[in-house]
Design an enzyme around this catalytic site. Sequence first.
Site, PDB file in Angstrom:
ATOM      1  N   ALA A   1       0.784  -1.077  -0.164  1.00 58.18           N
ATOM      2  CA  ALA A   1      -0.024  -0.071   0.132  1.00 58.18           C
ATOM      3  C   ALA A   1       0.798   1.288   0.109  1.00 58.18           C
ATOM      4  CB  ALA A   1      -1.018  -0.014   1.175  1.00 58.18           C
TER       5      ALA A   1
ATOM      6  N   GLY B   1      -0.326  -4.993   0.947  1.00 60.18           N
ATOM      7  CA  GLY B   1      -1.713  -4.958   0.229  1.00 60.18           C
ATOM      8  C   GLY B   1      -1.656  -5.561  -1.290  1.00 60.18           C
TER       9      GLY B   1
ATOM     10  N   GLU C   1      -2.112  -9.359  -0.597  1.00 60.75           N
ATOM     11  CA  GLU C   1      -3.722  -9.384  -0.012  1.00 60.75           C
ATOM     12  C   GLU C   1      -4.610  -9.159  -1.346  1.00 60.75           C
ATOM     13  OE1 GLU C   1      -4.145  -7.503   4.392  1.00 60.75           O
ATOM     14  OE2 GLU C   1      -3.117  -6.105   3.036  1.00 60.75           O
TER      15      GLU C   1
ATOM     16  N   GLU D   1       3.591  -5.881   7.628  1.00 60.84           N
ATOM     17  CA  GLU D   1       3.082  -4.748   8.124  1.00 60.84           C
ATOM     18  C   GLU D   1       3.538  -4.676   9.445  1.00 60.84           C
ATOM     19  OE1 GLU D   1      -0.105  -5.594   4.745  1.00 60.84           O
ATOM     20  OE2 GLU D   1       1.378  -6.881   6.209  1.00 60.84           O
TER      21      GLU D   1
END
Length: 260
Positions: free
Chosen positions: A66, A112, A115, A135
């Site tokens: 992200a 992300g 994910e 993360e």
Amino acid sequence: MQYNNLLVEAQDSITTITINRPKKLNALNQETIAELHDALKDANKDKNTKVIIVTGSGEKAFVAGADISEFAHFSVKEGANLAGKGQELLFDFIENLSTPVIAAVNGFALGGGLELAMACHFRVASDNAKMGLPEVSLGVIPGYGGTQRLPQLVGKGRAMEMIMTAGMIDAHQALNYGLVNHVTTLAELLPLCEKIASKISRNSSVAIAAAIKAVNANFEDGTDGYKVEIKAFGKSFGTSDFEEGTTAFLEKRKADFPGK
């Protein structure tokens, strides 16, 4: 439709969506998430599209994570809203899409990015791919479904280790874990995905959509996946695709599914 962060190409019943932020290693920001939602929604509505492939531009990254600069100063409420909106708009949306979505993982799929790949119906990786959920090294946890989908795919123990160490695994380890279905060279990644997509596109899109719903039901709290399967199986008998598929089988010819 024109996008700032995506390239979209439709050909031979396959729509390929390429995340195109090479200077950011295709990192997901809120604009890209919104654009992905719109592109996937449009492809799903397109009757000519039987399979969607999602990949990243360049040779280094599928999606390297992200865009941290967007949320580094968020409050608790803003962080929760970011995760909630993102899951609804993109990650859960992909998982429940009626058109099959293949992630062509070319390079880094981190945070992300992993994910996003896990939300797709299955994954194919290039041999230079690296995957992980880093993360906790930033003082946060995966917020786009990573803590839920990773254990489903690789098992609780392996998921715990990957999340707690914030480490990366390579493509062959991901294959061994069951995180990806196939590993190939970078040059052959999209051709292999297209070959698989072509096989899928020859089958009933109506039946495939029902199968996606039934498989997903097994992972929904409070839902009896067997009952969903039974209901979907029964409904199949009322479709034109069932009539065509069974007729073609009995007549010893290839089915030409109408998609309804």
